[in-house]
Enzyme design. Structure first.
Site, PDB file in Angstrom:
ATOM      1  N   LYS A  76       2.610 -10.976 -54.468  1.00 37.21           N
ATOM      2  CA  LYS A  76       1.453 -11.686 -53.903  1.00 37.21           C
ATOM      3  C   LYS A  76       0.113 -11.006 -54.227  1.00 37.21           C
ATOM      4  CE  LYS A  76       2.297 -14.159 -49.911  1.00 37.21           C
ATOM      5  NZ  LYS A  76       2.717 -14.407 -48.504  1.00 37.21           N
ATOM      6  N   ASP A 113      -1.778 -19.282 -46.616  1.00 36.51           N
ATOM      7  CA  ASP A 113      -1.086 -18.835 -45.395  1.00 36.51           C
ATOM      8  C   ASP A 113      -1.965 -19.027 -44.149  1.00 36.51           C
ATOM      9  OD1 ASP A 113       1.424 -18.114 -46.302  1.00 36.51           O
ATOM     10  OD2 ASP A 113       0.867 -16.042 -46.737  1.00 36.51           O
TER      11      ASP A 113
HETATM   12  P1  NAP Z   1       4.357  -6.783 -44.228  1.00 39.41           P
HETATM   13  O1  NAP Z   1       3.120  -6.861 -45.046  1.00 39.41           O
HETATM   14  O2  NAP Z   1       5.519  -5.965 -44.687  1.00 39.41           O
HETATM   15  O3  NAP Z   1       3.924  -6.261 -42.747  1.00 39.41           O
HETATM   16  C1  NAP Z   1       4.902  -5.977 -41.774  1.00 39.41           C
HETATM   17  C2  NAP Z   1       4.219  -5.764 -40.426  1.00 39.41           C
HETATM   18  O4  NAP Z   1       5.249  -5.544 -39.438  1.00 39.41           O
HETATM   19  C3  NAP Z   1       3.297  -4.532 -40.378  1.00 39.41           C
HETATM   20  O5  NAP Z   1       2.273  -4.761 -39.435  1.00 39.41           O
HETATM   21  C4  NAP Z   1       4.289  -3.462 -39.888  1.00 39.41           C
HETATM   22  O6  NAP Z   1       3.659  -2.363 -39.282  1.00 39.41           O
HETATM   23  C5  NAP Z   1       5.045  -4.240 -38.849  1.00 39.41           C
HETATM   24  N1  NAP Z   1       6.355  -3.630 -38.550  1.00 39.41           N
HETATM   25  C6  NAP Z   1       7.465  -3.662 -39.317  1.00 39.41           C
HETATM   26  N2  NAP Z   1       8.469  -2.975 -38.697  1.00 39.41           N
HETATM   27  C7  NAP Z   1       7.948  -2.494 -37.533  1.00 39.41           C
HETATM   28  C8  NAP Z   1       8.479  -1.717 -36.461  1.00 39.41           C
HETATM   29  N3  NAP Z   1       9.756  -1.270 -36.471  1.00 39.41           N
HETATM   30  N4  NAP Z   1       7.667  -1.416 -35.416  1.00 39.41           N
HETATM   31  C9  NAP Z   1       6.377  -1.851 -35.401  1.00 39.41           C
HETATM   32  N5  NAP Z   1       5.821  -2.601 -36.383  1.00 39.41           N
HETATM   33  C10 NAP Z   1       6.606  -2.913 -37.438  1.00 39.41           C
HETATM   34  O7  NAP Z   1       4.949  -8.236 -43.949  1.00 39.41           O
HETATM   35  P2  NAP Z   1       4.136  -9.621 -43.854  1.00 39.41           P
HETATM   36  O8  NAP Z   1       4.184 -10.295 -45.155  1.00 39.41           O
HETATM   37  O9  NAP Z   1       2.827  -9.345 -43.211  1.00 39.41           O
HETATM   38  O10 NAP Z   1       5.097 -10.460 -42.874  1.00 39.41           O
HETATM   39  C11 NAP Z   1       5.191 -10.168 -41.485  1.00 39.41           C
HETATM   40  C12 NAP Z   1       6.124 -11.176 -40.822  1.00 39.41           C
HETATM   41  O11 NAP Z   1       5.547 -12.479 -40.901  1.00 39.41           O
HETATM   42  C13 NAP Z   1       7.491 -11.290 -41.519  1.00 39.41           C
HETATM   43  O12 NAP Z   1       8.480 -11.435 -40.517  1.00 39.41           O
HETATM   44  C14 NAP Z   1       7.380 -12.558 -42.336  1.00 39.41           C
HETATM   45  O13 NAP Z   1       8.636 -13.198 -42.508  1.00 39.41           O
HETATM   46  C15 NAP Z   1       6.475 -13.397 -41.444  1.00 39.41           C
HETATM   47  N6  NAP Z   1       5.728 -14.393 -42.200  1.00 39.41           N
HETATM   48  C16 NAP Z   1       5.845 -15.690 -41.809  1.00 39.41           C
HETATM   49  C17 NAP Z   1       5.126 -16.664 -42.466  1.00 39.41           C
HETATM   50  C18 NAP Z   1       5.262 -18.093 -42.017  1.00 39.41           C
HETATM   51  O14 NAP Z   1       4.906 -18.986 -42.807  1.00 39.41           O
HETATM   52  N7  NAP Z   1       5.699 -18.344 -40.799  1.00 39.41           N
HETATM   53  C19 NAP Z   1       4.274 -16.325 -43.549  1.00 39.41           C
HETATM   54  C20 NAP Z   1       4.172 -14.982 -43.916  1.00 39.41           C
HETATM   55  C21 NAP Z   1       4.914 -14.026 -43.231  1.00 39.41           C
HETATM   56  P3  NAP Z   1       3.309  -1.042 -40.185  1.00 39.41           P
HETATM   57  O15 NAP Z   1       2.029  -1.360 -40.883  1.00 39.41           O
HETATM   58  O16 NAP Z   1       3.191   0.048 -39.180  1.00 39.41           O
HETATM   59  O17 NAP Z   1       4.467  -0.828 -41.123  1.00 39.41           O
END
Ligand code: NAP
Length: 283
Positions: A76, A113
């Site tokens: 991305k 998004d």
């Molecule tokens: P990402 O860039 O990898 O970010 C992950 C986020 O989750 C960060 O804020 C991370 O915190 C936090 N996190 C992960 N494990 C954690 C833990 N054990 N304790 C506390 N915080 C934790 O992922 P992303 O692309 O932003 O996606 C995030 C979520 O949104 C995913 O579940 C994804 O499937 C969902 N999503 C949904 C849509 C939709 O259309 N509904 C679209 C995009 C994403 P740190 O910075 O501290 O690691």
């Protein structure tokens, strides 16, 4: 065919999603449903692409008849540098999820998004009013950046943000400005005080992961609470918020709505997001 030639009238448009891994993606089911529903002659294909092949693949796809692709992890951010034009919102977010291959061979990058996030709330909580009070956002990853851009664009006056790794929320504040207020992860419950909109943008609560557990004592039953996680549809966080009397909106609608602008550009029809589509994607 040279890149600057118009497409042949018999051209059947191809689109797809590139990522690694890609087998879990629901996008083929989503776009496939729309193609069948509107009787459009076109195809949408999942394509596993290694980072080292990304540039080569993006050069080849338009020549194979592709009119665009969705982009998912881990590409991305990298696609921005390979695109010829980038929308302001994709540049601000620092990532693109939708590419359009123009007939002149140019690649146009967008990020839908944030649009999907807001469209989901507007559809499922029509009286949601972003200016009703502060918004509280948990998470500072890629998806959170899109949520920040769209909430600020919607007129939220104060956007509180917390993240396990505090530096990432500080970074977002430094890029997105004065309406953001950073809260420490240990004090995350405090940012719910008076919040009108509460968003989980971490991956906590996904099937197979720990749930997001925040002290919800300060959460008003008038708040709208939403989660980006959509598997399960009702996360433990949403369930806890609902038990306090809050309206909740699940994350599936965001996935469905973010796909609509790409489909319209590629296949020439604005698709509907409705219960039939939800069922098709959940099957
Ligand atoms: P990402 O860039 O990898 O970010 C992950 C986020 O989750 C960060 O804020 C991370 O915190 C936090 N996190 C992960 N494990 C954690 C833990 N054990 N304790 C506390 N915080 C934790 O992922 P992303 O692309 O932003 O996606 C995030 C979520 O949104 C995913 O579940 C994804 O499937 C969902 N999503 C949904 C849509 C939709 O259309 N509904 C679209 C995009 C994403 P740190 O910075 O501290 O690691």
């Amino acid at each position: 065919m040279p890149d600057d030639q118009p497409r042949h009238p018999d051209h059947v448009p191809l689109a797809g999603v590139i990522g690694m891994p890609i087998a879990h993606s629901r996008s083929p089911r989503l776009h496939g449903h729309w193609l069948r529903r509107y009787g459009i002659a076109g195809h949408y294909i999942p394509m596993p692409v290694m980072p080292e092949h990304l540039a080569e693949v993006l050069r080849a796809l338009p020549r194979l008849g592709f009119v665009g692709v969705n982009v998912t992890i881990p590409h991305k951010e990298a696609v921005l540098a390979l695109a010829d034009t980038v929308t302001d919102r994709a540049a601000l977010i620092g990532a693109a999820n939708t590419l359009i291959f123009r007939p002149d061979g140019k690649i146009h990058a967008d990020n839908t998004d944030g649009y999907g996030f807001v469209a989901n709330l507007r559809q499922n909580a029509p009286d949601w009013w972003p200016k009703a009070g502060p918004a509280a956002l948990i998470g500072a990853g890629g998806a959170a950046r899109a949520v920040v851009a769209s909430l600020l664009d919607s007129g939220v006056g104060e956007l509180r943000i917390t993240n396990r790794t505090r530096i990432r929320s500080e970074q977002i504040k430094s890029e997105f400005g004065a309406r953001l207020v950073v809260y420490d992860w240990a004090q995350a419950g405090n940012m719910l005080e008076g919040a009108a909109t509460v968003v989980n943008a971490t991956s906590l609560g996904m099937d197979g992961k720990q749930p997001l557990r925040l002290p919800l004592d300060a959460l008003s039953p008038d708040a709208l609470v939403t989660d980006l996680v959509y598997a399960p549809l009702v996360t433990p966080f949403l369930r806890d918020a609902q038990a306090r009397g809050c309206r909740i909106v699940d994350g599936l609608g965001m996935l469905l709505h973010q796909a609509a602008p790409g489909f319209e550009c590629w296949f020439g029809r604005r698709p509907e997001v409705d219960d039939d589509l939800r069922r098709a994607v959940l099957e």
